[in-house]
Design a protein around this motif. Structure first.
Motif, PDB file in Angstrom:
ATOM      1  N   ALA A  79      -5.808 -18.598 -55.904  1.00 16.78           N
ATOM      2  CA  ALA A  79      -6.752 -19.572 -55.356  1.00 16.78           C
ATOM      3  C   ALA A  79      -6.282 -20.998 -55.632  1.00 16.78           C
ATOM      4  CB  ALA A  79      -8.135 -19.342 -55.958  1.00 16.78           C
ATOM      5  N   TRP A  80      -5.704 -21.228 -56.828  1.00 12.07           N
ATOM      6  CA  TRP A  80      -5.217 -22.562 -57.166  1.00 12.07           C
ATOM      7  C   TRP A  80      -4.077 -22.991 -56.247  1.00 12.07           C
ATOM      8  CZ3 TRP A  80      -0.405 -24.053 -59.401  1.00 12.07           C
ATOM      9  CH2 TRP A  80      -0.325 -25.419 -59.709  1.00 12.07           C
ATOM     10  N   LYS A  81      -3.159 -22.067 -55.952  1.00 11.92           N
ATOM     11  CA  LYS A  81      -2.028 -22.432 -55.096  1.00 11.92           C
ATOM     12  C   LYS A  81      -2.484 -22.748 -53.677  1.00 11.92           C
ATOM     13  CE  LYS A  81       1.787 -20.633 -57.728  1.00 11.92           C
ATOM     14  NZ  LYS A  81       3.183 -20.189 -57.691  1.00 11.92           N
ATOM     15  N   VAL A  82      -3.432 -22.000 -53.155  1.00 12.02           N
ATOM     16  CA  VAL A  82      -3.986 -22.323 -51.838  1.00 12.02           C
ATOM     17  C   VAL A  82      -4.665 -23.694 -51.896  1.00 12.02           C
ATOM     18  CG1 VAL A  82      -5.702 -21.671 -50.107  1.00 12.02           C
ATOM     19  CG2 VAL A  82      -4.244 -19.917 -51.133  1.00 12.02           C
ATOM     20  N   ASP A  83      -5.369 -23.967 -52.989  1.00  6.12           N
ATOM     21  CA  ASP A  83      -6.077 -25.238 -53.111  1.00  6.12           C
ATOM     22  C   ASP A  83      -5.123 -26.416 -53.230  1.00  6.12           C
ATOM     23  OD1 ASP A  83      -8.735 -26.457 -53.299  1.00  6.12           O
ATOM     24  OD2 ASP A  83      -8.116 -27.057 -55.322  1.00  6.12           O
ATOM     25  N   VAL A  84      -3.936 -26.198 -53.814  1.00  8.97           N
ATOM     26  CA  VAL A  84      -2.924 -27.263 -53.869  1.00  8.97           C
ATOM     27  C   VAL A  84      -2.573 -27.713 -52.457  1.00  8.97           C
ATOM     28  CG1 VAL A  84      -0.500 -27.745 -54.400  1.00  8.97           C
ATOM     29  CG2 VAL A  84      -1.953 -26.678 -56.122  1.00  8.97           C
ATOM     30  N   VAL A  85      -2.384 -26.745 -51.561  1.00 12.64           N
ATOM     31  CA  VAL A  85      -2.059 -27.084 -50.169  1.00 12.64           C
ATOM     32  C   VAL A  85      -3.262 -27.724 -49.484  1.00 12.64           C
ATOM     33  CG1 VAL A  85      -1.224 -26.195 -47.967  1.00 12.64           C
ATOM     34  CG2 VAL A  85      -0.415 -25.166 -50.106  1.00 12.64           C
ATOM     35  N   LEU A  89      -3.484 -31.558 -47.784  1.00 16.93           N
ATOM     36  CA  LEU A  89      -3.927 -31.850 -46.416  1.00 16.93           C
ATOM     37  C   LEU A  89      -5.133 -32.783 -46.415  1.00 16.93           C
ATOM     38  CD1 LEU A  89      -3.538 -28.319 -44.780  1.00 16.93           C
ATOM     39  CD2 LEU A  89      -2.143 -30.341 -44.327  1.00 16.93           C
ATOM     40  N   GLU A  90      -6.071 -32.542 -47.318  1.00 16.68           N
ATOM     41  CA  GLU A  90      -7.261 -33.394 -47.390  1.00 16.68           C
ATOM     42  C   GLU A  90      -6.889 -34.841 -47.694  1.00 16.68           C
ATOM     43  OE1 GLU A  90      -9.687 -31.495 -50.298  1.00 16.68           O
ATOM     44  OE2 GLU A  90     -10.581 -30.069 -48.868  1.00 16.68           O
ATOM     45  N   ALA A  91      -5.822 -35.039 -48.476  1.00 14.30           N
ATOM     46  CA  ALA A  91      -5.379 -36.396 -48.777  1.00 14.30           C
ATOM     47  C   ALA A  91      -4.939 -37.131 -47.511  1.00 14.30           C
ATOM     48  CB  ALA A  91      -4.241 -36.361 -49.798  1.00 14.30           C
ATOM     49  N   GLN A  92      -4.534 -36.358 -46.498  1.00 11.68           N
ATOM     50  CA  GLN A  92      -4.168 -36.925 -45.197  1.00 11.68           C
ATOM     51  C   GLN A  92      -5.318 -36.785 -44.186  1.00 11.68           C
ATOM     52  OE1 GLN A  92      -1.419 -38.564 -44.628  1.00 11.68           O
ATOM     53  NE2 GLN A  92      -0.178 -38.029 -46.422  1.00 11.68           N
ATOM     54  N   ARG A  93      -6.478 -36.380 -44.675  1.00 12.86           N
ATOM     55  CA  ARG A  93      -7.672 -36.176 -43.840  1.00 12.86           C
ATOM     56  C   ARG A  93      -7.436 -35.092 -42.786  1.00 12.86           C
ATOM     57  NH1 ARG A  93     -10.076 -42.356 -43.024  1.00 12.86           N
ATOM     58  NH2 ARG A  93     -10.263 -42.829 -45.269  1.00 12.86           N
ATOM     59  N   LEU A  94      -6.792 -34.033 -43.213  1.00 10.34           N
ATOM     60  CA  LEU A  94      -6.505 -32.900 -42.339  1.00 10.34           C
ATOM     61  C   LEU A  94      -7.162 -31.647 -42.903  1.00 10.34           C
ATOM     62  CD1 LEU A  94      -2.668 -33.434 -41.756  1.00 10.34           C
ATOM     63  CD2 LEU A  94      -4.572 -34.350 -40.399  1.00 10.34           C
ATOM     64  N   GLU A  95      -7.478 -30.707 -42.021  1.00  7.30           N
ATOM     65  CA  GLU A  95      -7.974 -29.410 -42.448  1.00  7.30           C
ATOM     66  C   GLU A  95      -7.509 -28.357 -41.453  1.00  7.30           C
ATOM     67  OE1 GLU A  95     -12.431 -29.580 -40.423  1.00  7.30           O
ATOM     68  OE2 GLU A  95     -12.215 -29.916 -42.577  1.00  7.30           O
ATOM     69  N   THR A  96      -7.522 -27.108 -41.889  1.00  4.06           N
ATOM     70  CA  THR A  96      -7.082 -26.025 -41.027  1.00  4.06           C
ATOM     71  C   THR A  96      -7.585 -24.699 -41.580  1.00  4.06           C
ATOM     72  OG1 THR A  96      -5.162 -25.091 -39.874  1.00  4.06           O
ATOM     73  CG2 THR A  96      -4.888 -25.575 -42.216  1.00  4.06           C
ATOM     74  N   VAL A  97      -7.204 -23.624 -40.907  1.00  2.46           N
ATOM     75  CA  VAL A  97      -7.523 -22.276 -41.363  1.00  2.46           C
ATOM     76  C   VAL A  97      -6.440 -21.820 -42.340  1.00  2.46           C
ATOM     77  CG1 VAL A  97      -7.762 -19.868 -40.642  1.00  2.46           C
ATOM     78  CG2 VAL A  97      -8.714 -21.707 -39.225  1.00  2.46           C
ATOM     79  N   SER A 361       7.629 -24.844 -45.491  1.00  2.00           N
ATOM     80  CA  SER A 361       7.736 -25.932 -46.462  1.00  2.00           C
ATOM     81  C   SER A 361       7.679 -25.410 -47.890  1.00  2.00           C
ATOM     82  CB  SER A 361       6.589 -26.928 -46.247  1.00  2.00           C
ATOM     83  OG  SER A 361       6.545 -27.889 -47.289  1.00  2.00           O
ATOM     84  N   CYS A 362       8.393 -26.110 -48.787  1.00  3.25           N
ATOM     85  CA  CYS A 362       8.321 -25.827 -50.216  1.00  3.25           C
ATOM     86  C   CYS A 362       7.665 -26.974 -50.965  1.00  3.25           C
ATOM     87  CB  CYS A 362       9.713 -25.541 -50.777  1.00  3.25           C
ATOM     88  SG  CYS A 362      10.872 -26.918 -50.598  1.00  3.25           S
ATOM     89  N   ASN A 363       7.043 -27.907 -50.226  1.00  2.82           N
ATOM     90  CA  ASN A 363       6.395 -29.059 -50.852  1.00  2.82           C
ATOM     91  C   ASN A 363       5.150 -29.431 -50.053  1.00  2.82           C
ATOM     92  OD1 ASN A 363       5.556 -31.489 -51.916  1.00  2.82           O
ATOM     93  ND2 ASN A 363       7.586 -32.412 -51.963  1.00  2.82           N
ATOM     94  N   PRO A 364       3.959 -29.051 -50.521  1.00  2.00           N
ATOM     95  CA  PRO A 364       2.732 -29.336 -49.769  1.00  2.00           C
ATOM     96  C   PRO A 364       2.513 -30.814 -49.472  1.00  2.00           C
ATOM     97  CG  PRO A 364       2.294 -27.722 -51.486  1.00  2.00           C
ATOM     98  CD  PRO A 364       3.677 -28.232 -51.726  1.00  2.00           C
ATOM     99  N   VAL A 365       2.980 -31.705 -50.350  1.00  2.00           N
ATOM    100  CA  VAL A 365       2.750 -33.136 -50.149  1.00  2.00           C
ATOM    101  C   VAL A 365       3.561 -33.657 -48.959  1.00  2.00           C
ATOM    102  CG1 VAL A 365       2.978 -35.429 -51.179  1.00  2.00           C
ATOM    103  CG2 VAL A 365       2.132 -33.514 -52.555  1.00  2.00           C
ATOM    104  N   SER A 366       4.867 -33.356 -48.919  1.00  2.72           N
ATOM    105  CA  SER A 366       5.674 -33.817 -47.786  1.00  2.72           C
ATOM    106  C   SER A 366       5.277 -33.079 -46.508  1.00  2.72           C
ATOM    107  CB  SER A 366       7.174 -33.646 -48.079  1.00  2.72           C
ATOM    108  OG  SER A 366       7.510 -32.292 -48.315  1.00  2.72           O
ATOM    109  N   PHE A 367       4.855 -31.819 -46.625  1.00  6.45           N
ATOM    110  CA  PHE A 367       4.367 -31.093 -45.451  1.00  6.45           C
ATOM    111  C   PHE A 367       3.145 -31.785 -44.858  1.00  6.45           C
ATOM    112  CE2 PHE A 367       1.014 -28.158 -44.052  1.00  6.45           C
ATOM    113  CZ  PHE A 367       1.559 -27.765 -42.836  1.00  6.45           C
ATOM    114  N   ARG A 369       2.214 -34.878 -45.120  1.00  2.60           N
ATOM    115  CA  ARG A 369       2.640 -36.141 -44.510  1.00  2.60           C
ATOM    116  C   ARG A 369       3.203 -35.912 -43.114  1.00  2.60           C
ATOM    117  NH1 ARG A 369       7.963 -37.608 -46.901  1.00  2.60           N
ATOM    118  NH2 ARG A 369       8.571 -36.152 -45.259  1.00  2.60           N
ATOM    119  N   ASP A 370       4.082 -34.910 -42.980  1.00  2.00           N
ATOM    120  CA  ASP A 370       4.684 -34.612 -41.679  1.00  2.00           C
ATOM    121  C   ASP A 370       3.656 -34.057 -40.694  1.00  2.00           C
ATOM    122  OD1 ASP A 370       7.072 -35.449 -42.758  1.00  2.00           O
ATOM    123  OD2 ASP A 370       7.896 -33.427 -43.029  1.00  2.00           O
ATOM    124  N   ALA A 371       2.741 -33.221 -41.202  1.00  2.00           N
ATOM    125  CA  ALA A 371       1.696 -32.656 -40.343  1.00  2.00           C
ATOM    126  C   ALA A 371       0.839 -33.758 -39.736  1.00  2.00           C
ATOM    127  CB  ALA A 371       0.832 -31.684 -41.141  1.00  2.00           C
TER     128      ALA A 371
END
Length: 409
Positions: A79-85, A89-97, A361-367, A369-371
């Motif tokens: 659950a923590w790893k999913v929440d990291v991603v 995304l939330e930091a970029q104001r994005l959400e998804t399934v 991706s191996c980095n949720p933060v750069s992912f 940003r690109d998303a």
């Protein structure tokens, strides 16, 4: 000593209290105490443990620095790893399934980097201790595959003849279908006698290949790695997915996203993790900055049977990304960039009408940003599949599906 309440886990897996204060090997909700050095808590004692705390499955956990999260139950870590991603995304104001996380089993890592040094009685190999330069032997490691663990004996033998007294060897061990592929750095300079000794170790210990400071010094047989049953011989030190399970999970996601496409471009293609399996149903153009990896990909394609055309190109996608007019014929794009992400390439992708994009991706933060760039251009982020092939670590990988505006409704 001052008491601290752990609020959440940071990106490196440490507990974080107000301050912020970082406390290793703690969990949210725990009350802890310790010796504060700067923003880090040392000699941590847990006064009130979390109900998610468990006994670590590996007896080396407290001393070894190879894992960060064995003290938490599997459901919490997932659950923590999913929440990291999700939080990236939330930091970029994005959400998804989010699809259910895929977690690789214990003892499935097919690659590991050991440290090895000479000792008065011989040699010692293992992982570095937690926050330490000390080498910890790990004979009962629960992380790596048994074949990789056999590589510790190889590392010790190599340290005995090739390590200086001051600097430990770095020994990368990878399992292959034909034996261990071993690459060594930080060793003594090669000379005639050392070459002979290294060749003898390669033969005596049944290694497939032995590389010393980027030079192949001995090879009994080419190391063969299978990409979805397609064989390649990667160059020494080439990037490969950490587990067969993780590779399969990421490939399944990419195949789903690109299903039906007859022309695919694979960016940051490596040795062909995605390009070669996708060539069973589509023509693929593979682009990668390292010429040695493209050569391995091309050789693998030529030797395989039943694959469609695979063309390849050596190109630095950070400095010279593919432009929109070079991608007009592609019905799907796959990209698997390094941790820095694909900032320059994403800007060009956002200008295209490519129907589908599979981003690994191996980095949720750069992912994230690109998303954001793709979504600002009108693409939809359909879903994310988190893959945990670095079990018990803070490392997170994912595959994500993007759809072009004209493909909706």
């Amino acid at each position: 000593m001052t008491e601290f309440v752990i609020k959440h886990l940071g990106l490196q897996g440490d507990g974080v209290a107000e301050g912020p204060v970082f406390a290793p090997l703690t969990l949210p909700g725990e009350i802890v105490t310790g010796r504060l050095e700067g923003s880090s808590l040392q000699d941590v004692k847990v006064l009130t443990p979390s109900d998610r705390r468990v006994a670590p499955p590996c007896r080396h956990f407290k001393s070894c620095g190879g894992c960060q999260l064995q003290h938490a139950d599997d459901d919490f870590v997932a659950a923590w790893k999913v929440d990291v991603v999700r939080r990236a995304l939330e930091a970029q104001r994005l959400e998804t399934v989010f699809r259910p996380i895929q977690t690789s089993p214990a003892q499935s890592r097919r690659r590991a980097g050991f440290a090895a040094r000479r000792t008065k009685k011989g040699a010692l190999a293992g992982f570095h201790g937690r926050a330490s330069d000390t080498i910890v032997a790990i004979p009962d490691c629960k992380l790596v595959a048994p074949e990789v663990l056999d590589g510790m004996a190889v590392a010790e033998a190599l340290a005995g003849i090739g390590a200086s007294r001051k600097t430990p060897l770095s020994v990368m061990v990878t399992t292959t279908k034909t034996g261990l592929d071993v690459a060594v750095s930080n060793g003594k300079p090669l000379d005639g006698p050392l070459r002979q000794q290294l060749a003898a170790i390669c033969d005596q210990m049944g290694l497939a290949r032995l590389t010393w400071a980027d030079e192949v010094v001995a090879m009994r047989t080419p190391p063969v790695h299978s990409l979805d049953s397609i064989d390649i011989t990667p160059p020494p030190g080439a990037f490969l997915q950490a587990t067969a399970h993780g590779e399969a999970a990421l490939l399944a996601a990419v195949q789903e996203i690109t299903d039906g496409a007859t022309r695919i471009i694979d960016l940051f293609a490596g040795c062909g993790t995605f390009a070669l399996p996708l060539a069973r149903t589509a023509e693929v153009h593979a682009v990668e900055g390292a010429s040695e990896m493209i050569a391995a990909l091309d050789q693998g394609w030529r030797k395989a049977k039943g694959l469609k055309q695979v063309t390849s190109e050596v190109r630095d996608l950070f400095r010279r990304p593919l432009l929109p007019d070079e991608m007009t014929k592609a019905q799907a794009i796959v990209l698997d960039p390094p941790r820095a992400g694909a900032e320059a390439q994403i800007i060009e992708l956002a200008k295209t009408t490519t129907p589908r994009i599979a981003y690994v991706s191996c980095n949720p933060v750069s992912f994230a940003r690109d998303a954001k760039v793709l979504l600002n251009a009108g693409f939809t982020l359909d879903w994310v599949q988190v893959v945990d092939q670095f079990r018990w670590s803070a490392h997170v990988e994912l595959a994500a599906s993007f759809t072009a505006p004209h493909m909706r409704g």
